[in-house]
Design an enzyme around this catalytic site. Structure first.
Site, PDB file in Angstrom:
ATOM      1  N   LYS A  27       0.827  -1.210   0.000  1.00 32.99           N
ATOM      2  CA  LYS A  27       0.000   0.000   0.000  1.00 32.99           C
ATOM      3  C   LYS A  27       0.854   1.250   0.000  1.00 32.99           C
ATOM      4  O   LYS A  27       0.659   2.152  -0.826  1.00 32.99           O
ATOM      5  CB  LYS A  27      -0.919  -0.038   1.229  1.00 32.99           C
ATOM      6  CG  LYS A  27      -2.098   0.875   1.125  1.00 32.99           C
ATOM      7  CD  LYS A  27      -2.961   0.745   2.380  1.00 32.99           C
ATOM      8  CE  LYS A  27      -3.716  -0.580   2.392  1.00 32.99           C
ATOM      9  NZ  LYS A  27      -4.271  -0.895   3.724  1.00 32.99           N
ATOM     10  N   ARG A  97      -3.148   3.244   8.477  1.00 33.30           N
ATOM     11  CA  ARG A  97      -3.442   2.084   7.624  1.00 33.30           C
ATOM     12  C   ARG A  97      -2.330   1.037   7.667  1.00 33.30           C
ATOM     13  O   ARG A  97      -1.164   1.373   7.801  1.00 33.30           O
ATOM     14  CB  ARG A  97      -3.628   2.542   6.167  1.00 33.30           C
ATOM     15  CG  ARG A  97      -4.485   3.774   6.034  1.00 33.30           C
ATOM     16  CD  ARG A  97      -4.562   4.281   4.611  1.00 33.30           C
ATOM     17  NE  ARG A  97      -5.238   3.353   3.718  1.00 33.30           N
ATOM     18  CZ  ARG A  97      -5.347   3.529   2.410  1.00 33.30           C
ATOM     19  NH1 ARG A  97      -4.800   4.597   1.838  1.00 33.30           N
ATOM     20  NH2 ARG A  97      -5.978   2.645   1.664  1.00 33.30           N
ATOM     21  N   GLY A 106      -8.277  -7.002   3.996  1.00 31.60           N
ATOM     22  CA  GLY A 106      -9.147  -7.031   5.170  1.00 31.60           C
ATOM     23  C   GLY A 106      -8.593  -7.787   6.364  1.00 31.60           C
ATOM     24  O   GLY A 106      -9.289  -7.967   7.354  1.00 31.60           O
ATOM     25  N   MET A 108      -5.788  -7.112   8.190  1.00 38.46           N
ATOM     26  CA  MET A 108      -5.210  -6.280   9.257  1.00 38.46           C
ATOM     27  C   MET A 108      -6.100  -5.064   9.450  1.00 38.46           C
ATOM     28  O   MET A 108      -7.162  -4.975   8.884  1.00 38.46           O
ATOM     29  CB  MET A 108      -3.787  -5.922   8.904  1.00 38.46           C
ATOM     30  CG  MET A 108      -2.841  -7.090   9.154  1.00 38.46           C
ATOM     31  SD  MET A 108      -1.158  -6.647   8.848  1.00 38.46           S
ATOM     32  CE  MET A 108      -1.210  -6.297   7.111  1.00 38.46           C
ATOM     33  N   ARG A 364      -3.294  -1.540  -6.286  1.00 40.21           N
ATOM     34  CA  ARG A 364      -2.474  -2.748  -6.183  1.00 40.21           C
ATOM     35  C   ARG A 364      -2.856  -3.658  -7.341  1.00 40.21           C
ATOM     36  O   ARG A 364      -3.938  -3.520  -7.913  1.00 40.21           O
ATOM     37  CB  ARG A 364      -2.731  -3.453  -4.852  1.00 40.21           C
ATOM     38  CG  ARG A 364      -4.170  -3.899  -4.705  1.00 40.21           C
ATOM     39  CD  ARG A 364      -4.454  -4.525  -3.359  1.00 40.21           C
ATOM     40  NE  ARG A 364      -5.891  -4.629  -3.174  1.00 40.21           N
ATOM     41  CZ  ARG A 364      -6.498  -4.716  -1.995  1.00 40.21           C
ATOM     42  NH1 ARG A 364      -5.811  -4.684  -0.888  1.00 40.21           N
ATOM     43  NH2 ARG A 364      -7.801  -4.818  -1.917  1.00 40.21           N
ATOM     44  N   HIS A 482     -15.622  -8.291   0.671  1.00 34.95           N
ATOM     45  CA  HIS A 482     -14.541  -9.117   1.193  1.00 34.95           C
ATOM     46  C   HIS A 482     -14.626 -10.555   0.694  1.00 34.95           C
ATOM     47  O   HIS A 482     -13.653 -11.132   0.220  1.00 34.95           O
ATOM     48  CB  HIS A 482     -14.588  -9.063   2.719  1.00 34.95           C
ATOM     49  CG  HIS A 482     -13.683 -10.047   3.349  1.00 34.95           C
ATOM     50  ND1 HIS A 482     -14.128 -11.244   3.847  1.00 34.95           N
ATOM     51  CD2 HIS A 482     -12.346 -10.049   3.498  1.00 34.95           C
ATOM     52  CE1 HIS A 482     -13.092 -11.919   4.302  1.00 34.95           C
ATOM     53  NE2 HIS A 482     -12.005 -11.213   4.102  1.00 34.95           N
ATOM     54  N   SER A 794      14.324 -42.955 -12.142  1.00 39.35           N
ATOM     55  CA  SER A 794      13.104 -42.202 -11.906  1.00 39.35           C
ATOM     56  C   SER A 794      12.952 -42.090 -10.390  1.00 39.35           C
ATOM     57  O   SER A 794      12.893 -43.104  -9.689  1.00 39.35           O
ATOM     58  CB  SER A 794      11.899 -42.925 -12.514  1.00 39.35           C
ATOM     59  OG  SER A 794      10.729 -42.219 -12.190  1.00 39.35           O
ATOM     60  N   CYS A 861       8.742 -39.529 -10.520  1.00 36.09           N
ATOM     61  CA  CYS A 861       7.375 -40.028 -10.679  1.00 36.09           C
ATOM     62  C   CYS A 861       6.598 -40.006  -9.363  1.00 36.09           C
ATOM     63  O   CYS A 861       5.492 -40.513  -9.283  1.00 36.09           O
ATOM     64  CB  CYS A 861       7.376 -41.426 -11.279  1.00 36.09           C
ATOM     65  SG  CYS A 861       8.211 -42.637 -10.260  1.00 36.09           S
ATOM     66  N   TYR A 881      12.679 -35.031 -17.187  1.00 35.79           N
ATOM     67  CA  TYR A 881      11.219 -34.922 -17.192  1.00 35.79           C
ATOM     68  C   TYR A 881      10.650 -35.057 -15.784  1.00 35.79           C
ATOM     69  O   TYR A 881      11.336 -35.532 -14.862  1.00 35.79           O
ATOM     70  CB  TYR A 881      10.595 -35.990 -18.104  1.00 35.79           C
ATOM     71  CG  TYR A 881      10.735 -37.401 -17.581  1.00 35.79           C
ATOM     72  CD1 TYR A 881       9.784 -37.931 -16.707  1.00 35.79           C
ATOM     73  CD2 TYR A 881      11.825 -38.190 -17.927  1.00 35.79           C
ATOM     74  CE1 TYR A 881       9.919 -39.216 -16.206  1.00 35.79           C
ATOM     75  CE2 TYR A 881      11.967 -39.477 -17.440  1.00 35.79           C
ATOM     76  CZ  TYR A 881      11.005 -39.986 -16.570  1.00 35.79           C
ATOM     77  OH  TYR A 881      11.136 -41.247 -16.072  1.00 35.79           O
TER      78      TYR A 881
HETATM   79  P1  ADP Z   1      -7.522  -2.460   3.668  1.00 34.38           P
HETATM   80  O1  ADP Z   1      -6.084  -2.797   3.656  1.00 34.38           O
HETATM   81  O2  ADP Z   1      -8.318  -3.361   4.518  1.00 34.38           O
HETATM   82  O3  ADP Z   1      -8.063  -2.259   2.305  1.00 34.38           O
HETATM   83  P2  ADP Z   1      -7.315   0.399   3.930  1.00 34.38           P
HETATM   84  O4  ADP Z   1      -6.140   0.925   4.650  1.00 34.38           O
HETATM   85  O5  ADP Z   1      -7.231   0.436   2.466  1.00 34.38           O
HETATM   86  O6  ADP Z   1      -7.644  -1.048   4.433  1.00 34.38           O
HETATM   87  O7  ADP Z   1      -8.518   1.268   4.442  1.00 34.38           O
HETATM   88  C1  ADP Z   1      -9.840   0.863   4.560  1.00 34.38           C
HETATM   89  C2  ADP Z   1     -10.765   1.819   3.842  1.00 34.38           C
HETATM   90  O8  ADP Z   1     -10.590   3.150   4.298  1.00 34.38           O
HETATM   91  C3  ADP Z   1     -10.507   1.833   2.362  1.00 34.38           C
HETATM   92  O9  ADP Z   1     -11.728   1.842   1.691  1.00 34.38           O
HETATM   93  C4  ADP Z   1      -9.783   3.116   2.141  1.00 34.38           C
HETATM   94  O10 ADP Z   1     -10.012   3.631   0.873  1.00 34.38           O
HETATM   95  C5  ADP Z   1     -10.335   4.020   3.223  1.00 34.38           C
HETATM   96  N1  ADP Z   1      -9.340   5.011   3.612  1.00 34.38           N
HETATM   97  C6  ADP Z   1      -8.128   4.754   4.110  1.00 34.38           C
HETATM   98  N2  ADP Z   1      -7.443   5.918   4.293  1.00 34.38           N
HETATM   99  C7  ADP Z   1      -8.268   6.921   3.930  1.00 34.38           C
HETATM  100  C8  ADP Z   1      -8.128   8.331   3.870  1.00 34.38           C
HETATM  101  N3  ADP Z   1      -6.995   8.937   4.229  1.00 34.38           N
HETATM  102  N4  ADP Z   1      -9.161   9.045   3.427  1.00 34.38           N
HETATM  103  C9  ADP Z   1     -10.321   8.425   3.046  1.00 34.38           C
HETATM  104  N5  ADP Z   1     -10.508   7.100   3.067  1.00 34.38           N
HETATM  105  C10 ADP Z   1      -9.493   6.338   3.498  1.00 34.38           C
HETATM  106 MG    MG Z   2      -7.720  -0.986   0.977  1.00 33.43          MG
END
Ligand code: ADP
Ligand code: MG
Ligand code: MG
Length: 908
Positions: A27, A97, A106, A108, A364, A482, A794, A861, A881
């Site tokens: 991220k 984040r 989802g 962490m 990503r 999710h 083999s 094998c 092989y």
């Molecule tokens: P995950 O790794 O579970 O996707 P994220 O860190 O991406 O978690 O965050 C969860 C949600 O919060 C995502 O939808 C993301 O876009 C939103 N989000 C995270 N940071 C911000 C921010 N600075 N402003 C607005 N929305 C945010």
């Molecule tokens: Mg995210």
């Protein structure tokens, strides 16, 4: 710590880059990359994964310089965003984040709206004139923070349903009900202000602490909690399933908040630059007006379609972003194009629109189904975006596997009426028994049942159950929910947002169009169409996609390893040929004594086994001969033009002695002896350790007539087929050899029979090879001597693993699971070749064997011949092989090509 701990991004530039995933997490690295591309990203900074490592090594503390570095970066954010963290009139809010090297959707934690407190709330209300938005943000902060920081990170364990998050959620639900508000978005500023006060009281009551009112305390609490979430329950199970190392750690990104919940000109959404289910080159996504972050992913409301291409039965009535916010959409579409060109891959993106202004929050490489992976690889190759080597790396062996998986038989489906329709989130078909909890899915699967996990919506806690289930069905959620994301990553059949379903967890029923289905009832999913059927419909193999054939041809043009199959019947052999097998690496004669049609040959084998002396045995073998020969001849014929490795009889004979009274009587009668006499002969065959007893080559040494009979069947078949114009290449393989002398002993027999058959047919030579399995450690150690008598090796890595570890193959269930759990073993060595130990024997045997006989042909094998990392190993040690079961053949072909590309340093 001397190294840089904090990397800043924002204002059109960044200190990090997209390549720095190990340090910044996926991220953080991609946010930096987008900032460098001048894509609008709210400013922020990323604390490195090295700090995470430090945090765990040093008893959950931070490096001493971190606080200063964070302060500096925060000031950088403040100047770019024009607001100040903790400032009363003009407060900056941030999100905290998580993000590891490889994405764990989802799994962490993230906390949004950090910095809201009694001193900043009035300022923000005054500044925005929108108190509804401010209290909505605050109630979200309290929900997330109390859950993530005050409960989970603090290590507080509570009974299911008693989590603070759930308790607050229930309060929110009750408030909606009491006030008659249909959705979260309908709650008024007054509702929310009241709710916030009630939330704070609840937090105090449940957790015994005040909700922190100091922005800095919130910030550092959030940072610590994200690091702690690396070792949270969900993250741990996800890592175990995905094989992600525990040492990687997570980075923490602190980023300026932008708000999708400010009203009708604000929104939040998730999109894919191409369709992740089909691979089509169409912009695909979902969004919600007046919402924040998780709302779309959590499946709380049915999200709106991004554009026309994204419309489906569930969301057709909702306005698209294209229609509702055309300017933001056009800008987003431009970013889609830019990202596609830059990353040359399908990207999964998160965005937020605040007062009509677009912000990017994440990108990503997107998870995709096997079908999508294949289609996108071939499309991008055709578009000139990626070279063929890259295209071959774009489909993982697991995704290929998924393409070969069953689908609902279209003919049966035509006559069936769906009881519900949802979104096609994960491909293929699945049928099984209904269960309603993740725990039951795991439990029932352990008991050997096939289950479909039916949920209102899934949350990340369900991951193990989702993994165990054959299919997943949810009543709510969109294509980016999710459940959909995780299922797609695994190639698991999944339907989400099947709106017509009513799930009743208490009664354990699901109702669809008046049909009431209960726990244990059969249900069928077509995850490719999103259709749900009651009962179980027949499944069939996915038809050969022409692109699949093209893709495999690309892989074949790259690989060096040949791929053969383990096949015991002409039918299996034909199937494997269709999958691209280039020969048979293991044909087991003993299969003819099991299962369908085995009655007659099995009876004769038994007769042979309990014979009292050689003449009696020879007589029985003579009767058995036509069966053995037919089997071998049919298989050689199907494999016309390709080599077939025929293994001589391997298993301990007493396995075949009948235990039933009736069978014993029949056998005794045929031999002209009494049942008692037969019992005595059978007792003589008993062994304490049959796996290491009278089996394999030892049978051939003690009963040369058994070897002779089999070898005669091989040569006679070959001579007859050759006379018919077929090209046959039999390879006679001796099992369980530990000494060169054993092999020499058998070779004498083979040469004698070869001479006899040649004379009979009036030919000088019948083309063949003579070789051995390497499955006893002593054979590996003396491979140079053995190669003196063998034209090929083999590797029988099942037995070799058994004997190298001293683990009984048939009894691993009693302890291997615990070894895996306790991490004494990284993988089950019977599934994934133990390169560190068993691999040494393999490598050594290849080297020593070739030192004595440079042209020695070498293959494998064992089960490992179809497991991708083991195939890569076989490539590296220079085997000729690999051989695997028919369905694994395409996987091995791909793995062999990818091994070449990895060796050349072309990484995926
Ligand atoms: P995950 O790794 O579970 O996707 P994220 O860190 O991406 O978690 O965050 C969860 C949600 O919060 C995502 O939808 C993301 O876009 C939103 N989000 C995270 N940071 C911000 C921010 N600075 N402003 C607005 N929305 C945010
Ligand atoms: Mg995210
Ligand atoms: Mg063996």
């Amino acid at each position: 710590m001397a190294e840089k701990l904090v990397y800043f991004f924002g204002g059109g530039k960044a200190e990090g880059t997209g390549k720095m995933k190990e340090l910044l997490g996926g991220k953080g690295a991609n946010l930096a990359e987008m900032a460098n591309l001048d894509i609008p990203v709210p400013a922020g900074f990323t604390i490195t994964t090295a700090v995470c490592t430090y945090y765990y090594e040093k008893g959950r503390t931070f490096p001493s310089t971190l606080e200063k570095d964070v302060q500096t970066a925060l000031e950088g954010m403040e100047s770019v965003m024009g607001a100040k963290f903790g400032d009363s009139p003009n407060p900056l809010l941030v999100s905290v984040r998580s993000g590891s090297r490889s994405s764990m959707p989802g799994m962490m934690e993230t906390v949004l709206n950090v910095g809201l407190c009694s001193s900043t709330i009035p300022g923000l209300i005054a500044q925005t004139g929108n108190s509804r938005f401010v209290f909505d943000s605050y109630r979200r902060l309290i929900m997330m923070y109390s859950d993530v920081v005050m409960e989970k990170a603090a290590g507080i364990e509570v009974a299911e349903g008693k989590e603070i998050r759930q308790q607050l959620d229930r309060m929110l639900g009750e408030m909606k009900k009491a006030r008659g508000r249909a959705s979260d978005a309908d709650l008024t500023a007054d509702d929310l202000q009241e709710l916030v006060a009630a939330f704070k009281a609840k937090v105090k009551e449940v957790l015994g602490k005040d909700f922190p009112d100091d922005p800095r305390e919130q910030l550092w609490g959030g940072i610590g909690a994200v690091f702690a979430s690396w070792n949270g329950k969900r993250a741990l199970s996800y890592r175990r399933i995905e094989g992600i190392p525990d040492e990687w750690g997570t980075a923490v990104t602190v980023q300026a908040m932008v708000f999708g919940n400010k009203g009708d000109t604000s929104a939040t959404g998730v999109a894919f630059t191409r369709n992740p289910a089909t691979g089509e080159n169409k912009f695909y996504g979902e969004w919600l007006p007046n919402a924040q972050g998780e709302d779309v992913v959590a499946g709380i409301r049915t999200p709106n379609p991004l554009n026309e291409d994204t419309q489906n039965e569930q969301n057709r009535h909702l306005p698209s972003l294209q229609k509702a916010m055309p300017e933001a959409y056009i800008q987003l579409d431009g970013i889609r194009t830019a990202l596609g060109r830059h990353y040359k891959d399908m990207m999964d993106i998160e965005f937020t629109v605040q007062d009509g202004r677009l912000w990017m929050l994440q990108c990503r490489v997107g998870k995709r189904t096997g079908t999508a992976a294949l289609n996108m690889a071939m499309d991008m190759l055709a578009e000139g975006l990626i070279p063929k080597e890259e295209a071959v790396l774009r489909v993982s062996p697991a995704q290929l596997d998924e393409l070969l998986h069953p689908i609902v038989d279209p003919n049966a489906e035509k006559n069936a009426r769906p009881i519900a329709r949802g979104l096609p989130a994960g491909p293929g078909g699945a049928c099984g028994q209904i269960v309603f909890t993740a725990g039951d899915a795991v439990e029932w699967t352990k008991r050997g049942k096939k289950v479909i996990l039916v949920r209102e919506e899934t949350n990340p806690e369900d991951v193990e159950g989702m993994r165990a289930a054959a299919g997943i069905l949810t009543a709510r959620g969109g294509m980016t929910s999710h459940a959909a994301l995780v299922a797609r990553g695994w190639g698991k059949c999944c339907i989400v947002g099947a709106g017509g379903l009513e799930v009743d967890l208490h009664r354990k029923t699901v109702t669809a169009e008046g049909n009431v289905l209960r726990e244990g009832d059969a249900i069928t999913l077509n995850g490719t169409r999103g259709h749900v059927y009651s009962g179980s419909l027949p499944m069939m193999d996915a038809t050969q996609n022409p692109r699949f054939v093209e893709f495999m041809a690309l892989a074949d043009s790259i690989r060096r390893l040949r791929v053969r199959t383990n096949a015991d019947t002409p039918e299996d052999a034909a199937k494997a040929r269709a999958f691209g097998a280039e020969g048979i690496g293991l044909f087991r004669t003993e299969h003819m004594f099991y299962g369908k049609g085995s009655e007659a040959p099995l009876f004769l084998l038994r007769k042979m086994i309990v014979s009292k002396d050689e003449p009696e045995r020879r007589a029985a073998l003579l009767e058995l001969y036509p069966f053995v020969k037919k089997d071998i001849k049919d298989t050689l014929s199907v494999m016309d033009g390709l080599p077939v490795t025929i293994r001589l009889l391997d298993p301990p004979l007493h396995e075949f002695v009948p235990s039933g009274q009736e069978e014993r009587e029949k056998l005794a009668k045929a031999l002209g002896i009494t049942v008692e006499q037969l019992a005595l002969r059978a007792d003589d065959l008993h062994e304490s350790n049959p796996m290491m007893g009278h089996r394999g080559v030892r049978l051939g040494v003690t009963f040369p007539e058994i070897t002779e009979m089999q070898v005669r069947a091989v040569f006679e078949s070959a001579a007859e087929l050759t006379a018919l114009g077929k090209k046959v290449f039999p390879e006679i393989m001796v099992p369980v050899v530990g000494m060169a002398s054993e092999l020499v002993n058998q070779r004498v027999l083979v040469e004698k029979v070869h001479g006899e058959v040649c004379a009979k047919h009036g030919v000088r030579r019948i083309e063949h090879l003579f070789g051995t399995m390497i499955e006893v450690p002593r054979a590996a150690l003396t491979a140079d001597l053995i190669a003196g008598a063998a034209e090929f090796f083999s590797f029988g890595t099942n037995d070799l693993t058994q004997m190298t570890f001293g683990f009984s193959r048939d009894d691993t269930g009693t302890f291997v699971p615990e070894y895996l759990e306790k991490k004494l073993l990284p993988r089950d060595p019977f599934q994934v070749l133990d390169q560190e130990g068993v691999g040494q024997l393999v490598r050594m045997a290849v080297e020593r064997g070739r030192s004595a006989r440079p042209k020695l042909k070498v293959g494998i094998c064992g089960e490992h011949g179809g497991e991708p990392s083991s195939v890569e190993f076989c490539h590296r040690v220079g085997m000729d092989y690999v051989s695997c079961s028919p369905y694994r053949v395409p996987i091995a072909r791909l793995a062999a090509a990818q091994a070449v590309l990895r060796e050349k340093g072309i990484r995926d």
